[in-house]
Design an enzyme around this catalytic site. Sequence first.
Site, mmCIF file in Angstrom:
data_model
loop_
_atom_site.group_PDB
_atom_site.id
_atom_site.type_symbol
_atom_site.label_atom_id
_atom_site.label_comp_id
_atom_site.label_asym_id
_atom_site.label_seq_id
_atom_site.Cartn_x
_atom_site.Cartn_y
_atom_site.Cartn_z
ATOM 1 N N HIS A 37 8.050 -26.616 -0.608
ATOM 2 C CA HIS A 37 7.443 -27.768 -1.272
ATOM 3 C C HIS A 37 6.288 -27.348 -2.173
ATOM 4 C CE1 HIS A 37 9.735 -30.748 1.132
ATOM 5 N NE2 HIS A 37 9.854 -29.677 1.900
ATOM 6 N N GLU B 236 0.823 -1.213 0.000
ATOM 7 C CA GLU B 236 0.000 0.000 0.000
ATOM 8 C C GLU B 236 0.857 1.262 0.000
ATOM 9 O OE1 GLU B 236 -3.065 0.589 3.071
ATOM 10 O OE2 GLU B 236 -4.410 -0.582 1.836
ATOM 11 N N LYS C 182 -14.003 0.500 -4.127
ATOM 12 C CA LYS C 182 -15.101 0.962 -3.268
ATOM 13 C C LYS C 182 -16.118 1.752 -4.093
ATOM 14 C CE LYS C 182 -12.221 1.591 0.850
ATOM 15 N NZ LYS C 182 -11.645 2.594 1.741
HETATM 16 O O1 PA5 Z 1 -3.341 1.332 5.917
HETATM 17 C C1 PA5 Z 1 -4.425 1.844 5.707
HETATM 18 O O2 PA5 Z 1 -4.604 3.057 5.818
HETATM 19 C C2 PA5 Z 1 -5.622 0.996 5.334
HETATM 20 O O3 PA5 Z 1 -5.268 -0.325 5.121
HETATM 21 C C3 PA5 Z 1 -6.658 1.032 6.432
HETATM 22 O O4 PA5 Z 1 -6.107 0.603 7.634
HETATM 23 C C4 PA5 Z 1 -7.875 0.180 6.091
HETATM 24 O O5 PA5 Z 1 -8.391 0.533 4.842
HETATM 25 C C5 PA5 Z 1 -8.953 0.332 7.142
HETATM 26 O O6 PA5 Z 1 -9.343 1.676 7.266
HETATM 27 P P1 PA5 Z 1 -10.114 2.193 8.518
HETATM 28 O O7 PA5 Z 1 -9.285 2.010 9.733
HETATM 29 O O8 PA5 Z 1 -10.384 3.635 8.234
HETATM 30 O O9 PA5 Z 1 -11.387 1.397 8.623
#
Ligand code: PA5
Length: 432
Positions: A308, A287, A422
């Site tokens: 394996h 990310e 989304k």
């Molecule tokens: O690293 C990030 O920002 C994302 O992976 C969020 O943690 C994830 O989308 C969850 O978001 P939120 O805590 O707003 O529900």
Amino acid sequence: MSIKFNFENALINAHEYHYLKPVIEAAHKTLHAGDGPGNDYIGWVDYPSSFDLAEFERIKAAAKRINEMADVLIVIGIGGSYLGAKTVIDALTHTFYNELPKEKRKTAKIYFAGQNISSTYLSDLMEMVENESVCLNVISKSGTTTEPAIAFRVLKKALEKKYGVEEAKNRIFATTDAKSGALRTLATANGYETFVIPSNVGGRYSVITPVGLLPIATAGIDIDAFMAGAADGQTAFSNPNIDENPCYQYALMRNVLYNKGKAIEVLVNYEPSMAFLAEWWMQLYGESEGKDGKGIFPTKMNNTTDLHSMGQMIQDGPRHVFETVVRVEKVEKEIVLELEDNDLDGLNYLAGKTMSYVNENAFKGTLEAHVDGNVPNLVVTIEKLDAFNLGKLMYFFMKACGVSGYVLGVNPFDQPGVEAYKKNMFRLLGKK
Ligand code: PA5
């Protein structure tokens, strides 16, 4: 107690290391000066030395209260709101923690929800805890993420049915933004005990905040030691002298390798309890770096299991892969292999040796084979798997990620691409 980083099998030339040093130095300066892209999300950098002590004590008290009143804590969250806690709990508790009898386990079982939209998963979880005393920790920074919001709605209803609305409120703990989002509104309206995700810390950097700490403390893990490890990392890994800073050396080496066409990084472990560390690490790097058509694709191998299944691909497949092995020097529990009279299984040559000795040699043999096959290998070693070392290791990876992202020329602290699915899902669902 230090983290060792070995890159003698990186298959690079010395000048490649030296060429990138000034780039790493610049990234270090940018991150510490707070004037780079995403600088409103770098609160994690000095969080281990500046967190709210009163809230930290409240986390410990809440964990104690959960353990007094419940057999089960369901942690509701997705991405950065659950991966860190699960990583630490898996790594530092008994391999079969939830299955242990209460007298042995002592603390509440921990289950996770809201990390998918599967009705089978949630139904099975509810069936599983039907006759148990349950608390919920709902975690969402934005407070609006669909997966945890759905799971929370369903589990809250079940809790209210079981305990009544008032008692249910006592069993719900919310971790969210200090002011904004639907979860904050809901928590305030219902009077839940709340903990704050600092607005300047992104989800994937939040394991050291209440996001990770409440579930981790509830599992009986020493969060003082975990934060002490992170704080030790904060000091050690801010050393601008790259030759003395293993964290920056790791950031440097992965960029050297990426520039040489190694587009895939495999995080390798030899301990099943560390398998989820790779899941957390994959989110952290995936990310943070996968942007603007760039980024090293992060993946994992849980060895020797995956030797394996994926071993062939690493050994003989396309040469665009490098491996980063996370090694634990001292293993807590040992099994010594005994001599057998008949030796029908042919294992007497190992009599008197420990399983860790065999595992260590599996690691050495694999590294040698893969390096011979032209797969660069980096090795990160921690002395032992405990709260202090894990806190330090996770900080190591977060700091290296921030610096690597700047070297790559991306904003390592946003995730605009996550919105695409989304948007489509909401359109299909007719969200107004
Ligand atoms: O690293 C990030 O920002 C994302 O992976 C969020 O943690 C994830 O989308 C969850 O978001 P939120 O805590 O707003 O529900």
